[in-house]
Design a protein around this motif. Structure first.
Motif, short mmCIF file in Angstrom:
data_model
loop_
_atom_site.label_atom_id
_atom_site.label_comp_id
_atom_site.label_asym_id
_atom_site.label_seq_id
_atom_site.Cartn_x
_atom_site.Cartn_y
_atom_site.Cartn_z
N ARG A 1 0.83 -1.20 0.00
CA ARG A 1 0.00 0.00 0.00
C ARG A 1 0.87 1.25 0.00
N ALA A 2 2.01 1.20 0.68
CA ALA A 2 2.93 2.34 0.69
C ALA A 2 3.42 2.65 -0.73
N ARG A 3 3.68 1.60 -1.50
CA ARG A 3 4.10 1.80 -2.89
C ARG A 3 2.98 2.47 -3.69
N GLN A 4 1.73 2.04 -3.45
CA GLN A 4 0.60 2.64 -4.13
C GLN A 4 0.42 4.10 -3.74
N ILE A 5 0.64 4.40 -2.46
CA ILE A 5 0.55 5.79 -1.98
C ILE A 5 1.56 6.66 -2.70
#
Length: 283
Positions: free
Chosen positions: A182-186
């Protein structure tokens, strides 16, 4: 007897006795259906889909490959969206095969004496049914994978949306746990969003993030630094007392990032940075 002729005989028999077979098959399948299916599929939809299922079996032999494959893909997509589990679909094919075999085993074309196993009518029928079984399972699996993939992408987009609030001001509200994926998506959504919306200020709202540990803090700082490199001022809003204490204890430097404890204060700062302010209208 030629296999293609035999298979067409099967299909013709099913077509001729379609209504009776359908009634018997649906009775059998009612005992197999669990509450999940009855809760989400109306009786009319269930009957319509059952008709389509039998028509699909017939078209396996009577129609050209491309036409059949198109019908099969459409049917697989439909039952996946209806929530039919694969075991219910395969069980339906198995039960239907047994009903058909029982109905036609005394037919003249199906009676053979002293024939080898590979030429036995039942063997041929099983071969035809197995071929159909494999095609349906493969189509179901492919459709399921595509559906899950699409849903995953949609959830990822919703999990880290960048919302343009005013000209040159955007907000990214974060809710729930932040893991590496999710951090990568953010990061991706932030960078693509600030460029697309020409944002000068972006507010990263962590009010809804329950836990900010070392990993989460590291990802947020990385995302903020990346935003600064493309010419946008990052702001970290929703800093609760416990989160502030965690950040201090971790020794994380936030000197280049503006922080506020509420989204409202962050919005006021963002407006000031873009030479605007909220004023009350008189009278």
């Amino acid at each position: 007897m030629d296999l293609n002729i035999m298979y067409k005989d099967f299909a013709n028999f099913i077509r001729s006795n379609r209504d009776d077979l359908l009634v018997e098959w649906m009775k059998e399948m009612e005992q197999q259906a669990d509450s999940r299916i009855s809760d989400i599929v109306t009786e009319v939809m269930y009957e319509e889909t059952s008709h389509e299922f039998i028509d699909l079996i017939i078209s396996n032999v009577t129609e050209a490959g491309i036409t059949f494959n198109e019908k099969l893909d459409d049917f697989a997509e439909k039952v996946v969206l209806l929530g039919w589990p694969v075991h219910f679909v395969t069980s339906g094919l198995r039960i239907f095969g047994l009903l058909v075999y029982k109905a036609i085993r005394n037919e003249e074309f199906f009676v053979k004496k002293e024939v080898e196993a590979e030429n036995d009518a039942y063997y041929r029928f099983e071969s035809w049914l197995s071929s159909m079984y494999n095609k349906i399972v493969t189509a179901y699996a492919d459709t399921w994978e595509k559906t899950v993939s699409i849903q995953k992408l949609a959830l990822q987009e919703l999990s880290a949306p960048l919302l343009p609030i005013f000209d040159h001001i955007s907000v990214m509200p974060l809710i729930g746990t932040i893991d590496t994926e999710r951090a990568r998506q953010i990061m991706e959504n932030l960078l693509m969003g600030v460029v697309k919306h020409r944002s000068e200020v972006v507010l990263i709202d962590i009010t809804g993030v329950p836990v900010v540990d070392t990993m989460v803090a590291h990802h947020i700082i990385q995302a903020s630094e990346a935003v600064r490199l493309v010419g946008c001022q990052p702001m970290l809003v929703g800093i609760r007392p416990e989160i502030a204490q965690t950040i201090v204890n971790l020794g994380i430097e936030l000197d280049k990032i503006i922080t506020t404890n509420t989204l409202k204060k962050g919005m006021e700062r963002a407006l000031a940075l873009t030479n605007r302010e909220i004023v009350e209208k008189e009278g």
